[in-house]
Scaffold this motif. Structure first.
Motif, short mmCIF file in Angstrom:
data_model
loop_
_atom_site.label_atom_id
_atom_site.label_comp_id
_atom_site.label_asym_id
_atom_site.label_seq_id
_atom_site.Cartn_x
_atom_site.Cartn_y
_atom_site.Cartn_z
N ALA A 35 0.84 -1.21 0.00
CA ALA A 35 0.00 0.00 0.00
C ALA A 35 0.87 1.25 0.00
O ALA A 35 0.57 2.24 -0.68
CB ALA A 35 -0.92 0.00 1.21
N ASN A 36 1.97 1.21 0.74
CA ASN A 36 2.85 2.37 0.79
C ASN A 36 3.61 2.55 -0.52
O ASN A 36 3.87 3.68 -0.95
CB ASN A 36 3.85 2.23 1.94
N TRP A 37 3.94 1.44 -1.17
CA TRP A 37 4.60 1.53 -2.47
C TRP A 37 3.68 2.25 -3.47
O TRP A 37 4.11 3.13 -4.21
CB TRP A 37 4.94 0.13 -2.97
N ILE A 38 2.40 1.88 -3.42
CA ILE A 38 1.42 2.53 -4.30
C ILE A 38 1.23 3.99 -3.91
O ILE A 38 1.16 4.88 -4.77
CB ILE A 38 0.07 1.78 -4.24
N SER A 39 1.16 4.26 -2.59
CA SER A 39 0.95 5.63 -2.11
C SER A 39 2.09 6.56 -2.52
O SER A 39 1.86 7.69 -2.97
CB SER A 39 0.80 5.64 -0.59
N TYR A 282 -7.74 6.38 4.18
CA TYR A 282 -8.38 5.12 4.53
C TYR A 282 -7.38 4.10 5.09
O TYR A 282 -7.64 3.49 6.13
CB TYR A 282 -9.10 4.52 3.32
N TRP A 283 -6.26 3.90 4.44
CA TRP A 283 -5.37 2.83 4.90
C TRP A 283 -4.35 3.30 5.93
O TRP A 283 -3.94 2.53 6.80
CB TRP A 283 -4.68 2.15 3.72
N ILE A 284 -3.94 4.57 5.87
CA ILE A 284 -2.84 5.01 6.72
C ILE A 284 -3.24 5.23 8.17
O ILE A 284 -2.51 4.84 9.09
CB ILE A 284 -2.21 6.31 6.16
#
Length: 373
Positions: A35-39, A282-284
């Motif tokens: 998710a962080n790679w995408i962010s 949402y995810w962080i």
């Protein structure tokens, strides 16, 4: 949040997304690394678009996609040299940008009658307020969550934790307030609320070519300063996913994918930017809540957990999932995805479309983890 997370760096000696393994486990942390790679690629693409718009504005003969490529190449070269050159370049750029934005703010405030007109003709709208709050909040959260310890981890372990928290928090607060104040003032002074980066250039250009050049340099350097951090942290997230890769390989992969995202996102910059920021919230936020409880309440400080800890720590993962599920009624996915997911939770609907789910998931995940850990 930025300061609290940055203080973890010297204790663990690892980047933020790897420190997350101490809470979720080596395998349990993989979804967050992805998710962080995408962010980080999302942020990279946003700033590449800004740089591309500026180059295209200066010379319309250069297509937007080519301008984006020029921007990416410049940022990639700096990031390739790593940690030390990033610190030095950011120090210099912070001074240059501070002066340039001060000039922009002074010029916009020289037209107080326009600011007063804007204030009188603007009414309160809970939905718009929620979008603005989410945008500002997620901007800070996105730096604090996945980035903070990446740039504090080489400090001596004896470094005062209070100093790290204070300096990092003030840096994020002052820089955000400063840039947001400039953005608001310029928007009000021109009556242009499009959100496009060229608005500042057009406004300052009305005072003469010299001011237009200042705006161009400020915006391009701002995109450069941010994106060097984005692509560097992106490479660290890639290594957290697949540690056999080399950092230069991760940088190349991130630059290629981020450039493609920028070229596509540049077709609708404002919608792309807002949707991306809401996705970050949402995810962080529940992820950050659990990390803070782990470090400051449970006092988990063993750096060996990052390398040789459990594969999966289910208490943290379940707290995260439950906290996220609890926040669903507060979500407005319709606004976050530009209508691609036509879902508005009952609470969000009752609030006129205002999405406060990120606050709910942060509190819920933190409390659940605190109770069961």
């Amino acid at each position: 949040m930025v300061g609290l997370l940055a203080a973890m760096g010297p204790t663990y000696g690892y980047p933020q997304i790897m420190i997350s393994r101490a809470a979720y486990g080596r395998v349990g942390n993989l979804p967050f690394a992805i998710a962080n790679w995408i962010s980080t690629l999302g942020w990279f693409s946003v700033n590449a678009i800004i740089g591309g718009y500026i180059i295209n504005y200066i010379d319309p003969a250069i297509p937007l996609y080519a301008a984006i490529l020029i921007t990416v190449l410049t940022q990639f070269i700096i990031a390739l040299f790593g940690y030390d050159i990033i610190h030095r370049s950011e120090y210099v750029l912070s001074i240059v940008l501070g002066i340039m934005f001060a000039v922009s703010l002074a010029l916009s405030l020289s037209k107080p009658h326009l600011l007063n007109t804007y204030a009188r003709n603007t009414s309160f709208n809970p939905f718009n307020f929620a979008i603005a709050l989410a945008t500002v909040f997620s901007y800070i959260m996105s730096w604090g969550g996945p980035y903070a310890s990446d740039y504090s981890r080489y400090l001596p372990e004896s470094t005062s934790r209070l100093k790290i928290i204070t300096y990092a928090a003030l840096g994020g607060l002052l820089a955000s307030l400063w840039s947001e104040a400039v953005g608001f003032a310029v928007s009000a002074a021109t009556g242009n609320t499009s959100g496009l980066p060229t608005v500042l250039v057009q406004f300052m250009g009305s005072y003469g070519m010299a001011y237009a050049i200042i705006a161009v340099i400020a915006l391009f350097l701002g995109a450069l300063a941010a994106n060097v951090l984005n692509i560097y942290t992106n490479s660290l997230s890639a290594l957290a996913i697949y540690n056999r890769a080399r950092r230069w390989q991760a940088l190349v992969a991130g630059a290629v994918v981020g450039t493609l995202m920028a070229v596509l996102g540049g077709l609708n910059f404002v919608g792309y930017y807002e949707g991306f920021l809401l996705f970050l919230d949402y995810w962080i936020t529940p992820w950050i809540g659990i990390l803070l409880v782990m470090f400051y309440v449970n006092r988990t400080r063993d750096w060996k957990l990052v390398e040789n800890g459990p594969k999966v720590i289910w208490k943290a993962l379940l707290a995260y999932i439950i906290g996220l599920l609890i926040s669903v009624p507060f979500m407005n996915l319709d606004a976050a995805t530009g209508g691609l997911i036509p879902f508005i939770g009952p609470v969000a609907n009752a609030l006129g479309g205002a999405d406060i789910s990120y606050f709910v998931s942060f509190i819920a995940a933190s409390l659940i983890y605190l109770i069961y850990s």
